[in-house]
Design an enzyme around this catalytic site. Structure first.
Site, short mmCIF file in Angstrom:
data_model
loop_
_atom_site.label_atom_id
_atom_site.label_comp_id
_atom_site.label_asym_id
_atom_site.label_seq_id
_atom_site.Cartn_x
_atom_site.Cartn_y
_atom_site.Cartn_z
N GLY A 146 -13.68 -7.80 3.03
CA GLY A 146 -13.23 -7.16 4.25
C GLY A 146 -14.33 -7.07 5.29
O GLY A 146 -14.54 -7.99 6.08
N TYR B 13 1.08 3.03 1.96
CA TYR B 13 2.11 2.71 2.95
C TYR B 13 3.48 2.62 2.27
O TYR B 13 3.62 2.91 1.08
CB TYR B 13 1.72 1.45 3.74
CG TYR B 13 0.44 1.70 4.52
CD1 TYR B 13 0.45 2.59 5.58
CD2 TYR B 13 -0.76 1.12 4.14
CE1 TYR B 13 -0.73 2.88 6.27
CE2 TYR B 13 -1.93 1.41 4.82
CZ TYR B 13 -1.91 2.28 5.89
OH TYR B 13 -3.07 2.59 6.56
N GLN C 10 -0.02 -10.24 7.15
CA GLN C 10 0.30 -9.12 6.26
C GLN C 10 1.41 -8.27 6.88
O GLN C 10 1.26 -7.76 7.99
CB GLN C 10 -0.92 -8.24 5.99
CG GLN C 10 -0.61 -7.20 4.91
CD GLN C 10 -1.70 -6.17 4.70
OE1 GLN C 10 -2.15 -5.54 5.65
NE2 GLN C 10 -2.13 -6.00 3.46
N ARG D 68 0.33 -7.39 -1.89
CA ARG D 68 -0.90 -6.66 -2.20
C ARG D 68 -0.55 -5.32 -2.82
O ARG D 68 0.31 -4.60 -2.30
CB ARG D 68 -1.70 -6.42 -0.91
CG ARG D 68 -3.05 -5.76 -1.17
CD ARG D 68 -3.87 -5.55 0.09
NE ARG D 68 -5.27 -5.83 -0.18
CZ ARG D 68 -6.29 -5.30 0.50
NH1 ARG D 68 -6.08 -4.50 1.53
NH2 ARG D 68 -7.54 -5.59 0.18
C1 LIG Z 1 -11.32 -1.91 9.80
C2 LIG Z 1 -10.51 -2.01 8.53
C3 LIG Z 1 -9.13 -2.14 8.62
C4 LIG Z 1 -8.35 -2.29 7.46
N1 LIG Z 1 -7.00 -2.52 7.57
C5 LIG Z 1 -6.28 -2.89 6.49
C6 LIG Z 1 -4.95 -3.36 6.63
O1 LIG Z 1 -4.39 -3.50 7.73
N2 LIG Z 1 -4.29 -3.71 5.49
C7 LIG Z 1 -4.85 -3.61 4.25
O2 LIG Z 1 -4.21 -3.93 3.25
N3 LIG Z 1 -6.13 -3.17 4.10
C8 LIG Z 1 -6.86 -2.85 5.18
N4 LIG Z 1 -8.19 -2.51 5.03
C9 LIG Z 1 -8.80 -2.52 3.70
C10 LIG Z 1 -9.51 -3.86 3.44
O3 LIG Z 1 -8.56 -4.91 3.29
C11 LIG Z 1 -10.37 -3.79 2.17
O4 LIG Z 1 -9.54 -3.44 1.09
C12 LIG Z 1 -11.51 -2.78 2.30
O5 LIG Z 1 -12.20 -2.97 3.52
C13 LIG Z 1 -12.51 -2.88 1.15
O6 LIG Z 1 -13.07 -4.15 1.07
P1 LIG Z 1 -14.57 -4.47 1.65
O7 LIG Z 1 -15.51 -3.54 0.96
O8 LIG Z 1 -14.81 -5.92 1.33
O9 LIG Z 1 -14.53 -4.20 3.13
C14 LIG Z 1 -8.98 -2.30 6.18
C15 LIG Z 1 -10.36 -2.15 6.11
C16 LIG Z 1 -11.13 -2.03 7.26
C17 LIG Z 1 -12.63 -1.94 7.14
#
Ligand SMILES: Cc1cc2nc3c(=O)[nH]c(=O)nc-3n(C[C@H](O)[C@H](O)[C@H](O)COP(=O)(O)O)c2cc1C
Length: 355
Positions: free
Chosen positions: A310, A179, A98, A226
């Site tokens: 995630g 971002y 990404q 995304r």
């Molecule tokens: C520790 C952590 C780091 C994340 N870093 C990013 C990232 O670098 N880029 C991004 O697009 N989303 C990031 N997210 C968002 C996740 O991709 C995702 O959208 C979010 O966790 C919700 O999905 P989930 O409920 O399945 O965890 C991050 C989420 C978590 C928990």
């Protein structure tokens, strides 16, 4: 009704099922932004998730915001990511890196050059950020000159080339979560008066130019993006007011034959279906906080081709196996989501033995 566990041909390869790992920043890169050996272990452990979308990775010095995030623009970065790609491939997975340029969501203390952050306009995100000296407010950014916007687009293309050189199967442009790309889309963060600001078409131009430049550099089948319509992070408050822009953007992206469009979905399912229809290509869907009993529901209903997970993937290297046999899941340990350096809460989540 499409079965979550049925294979899917995506771009140039076939995935074994329709789950993916969502991108997650882990802040464990070396001081120069090179992913270390633990990163290769972490991603390799999760290869059964099929498509792994990496943590946000900066395409340039300006693109960094948080401490210890990886880059993909130097030879050292390429060598580090090659170890990650090799580990993922050795276990049968696919890796999309990404590309995350944070724009105004940055603090000079966290970047290699310690310069003022850059953004579409000189408007602060209005948030605090973790630095080596604790939580500090992010400063007002400097508005990019038009020629610097073009250079930033070129930086994305350069980083994409380097990602492919490292052995990644593709890149995902981070156009979500407040971002840089999202800052250009949102009227409250973008008050430019050149071709990158003002009208809906102009605000969408940066995302489209980046997508086109990356697709030209590495091929559209290796390029993904995304988006997070309406997600209020990093000081952006577009709500439903930007829906027409997203319809336009999805339609224009759809003309590029990209690998996939990834939607972080918080709006109505009717709107999601509009976006899916406008794009027309493969759709990866991340529904934050999706309960376990809803995994597979969007694929079954035809609302998505792939569901990205995630935190469940973060905490369960063998998530696919656990879901298939109905085993309990490990809970994610939030204290170590971003903790610098170590294996704790990173590569030490236990796997079950189903034998
Ligand atoms: C520790 C952590 C780091 C994340 N870093 C990013 C990232 O670098 N880029 C991004 O697009 N989303 C990031 N997210 C968002 C996740 O991709 C995702 O959208 C979010 O966790 C919700 O999905 P989930 O409920 O399945 O965890 C991050 C989420 C978590 C928990």
């Amino acid at each position: 009704m499409t079965d979550l566990w049925s294979p899917l041909k995506l771009a140039t390869f076939t995935l074994p099922h329709r789950l993916a790992m969502a991108p997650m920043t882990r802040s464990r890169a070396k001081p120069d932004g090179t992913p270390g050996d633990l990163a290769a272990e972490y991603y390799g452990q999760r290869a059964s998730l099929g498509l792994l979308i990496s943590e946000g990775t900066q395409p340039s010095d300006d693109g960094q915001g948080y401490l210890a995030t990886p880059g993909i623009y130097t030879d050292a970065h390429v060598a580090g990511w090659r170890n990650v790609a090799d580990a993922v491939h050795a276990s049968g997975g696919r890796l999309f890196i990404q590309l995350m340029h944070v724009g105004r969501r940055s603090h000079p203390d966290n970047t290699p050059h310690h310069r003022q952050p850059v953004a579409p306009s000189a408007i602060a995100a209005g948030e605090d950020m973790f630095t080596m000296t604790g939580m500090l407010p992010v400063p007002v950014p400097r508005a990019l000159e038009t020629d610097e916007v073009r250079q930033t687009i070129a930086d994305f293309a350069h980083a994409a080339r380097r990602a492919i050189e490292a052995g990644a199967d593709g890149v995902e442009i981070h156009g979500a979560n407040g971002y840089l790309v999202h800052q250009f889309l949102a009227p409250d963060a973008n008050q430019r008066t050149d071709v990158y600001g003002g009208s809906m078409e102009n605000r969408a131009r940066f995302a489209l130019d980046v997508a086109r430049a990356v697709a030209d550099a590495i091929g559209p089948e290796k390029t993904a993006i995304r988006l997070s319509p309406g997600v209020p992070t990093g000081g952006i408050a577009e709500g439903e007011t930007n829906d027409d822009l997203y319809r336009h953007l999805a339609a224009e992206l759809g003309k590029m034959n990209l690998a996939y469009l990834h939607i972080l979905h918080v709006r109505s399912d009717a709107f999601l279906e509009e976006i899916r229809h406008a794009f027309g290509g493969p759709l990866v869907l991340n529904r934050p906080g999706r309960p376990r009993d809803q995994i597979g529901a969007d694929v079954a209903a035809g609302r998505a081709d792939i569901e990205a997970l995630g935190s469940m993937a973060l905490a369960n290297p063998d998530l696919v196996q656990r879901l298939k046999i109905g085993a309990p899941l490990n809970e994610p340990n939030r204290a170590f989501f971003y903790a610098g350096g170590g294996a704790e809460g990173y590569t030490d989540y236990p796997v079950i033995n189903a034998a």
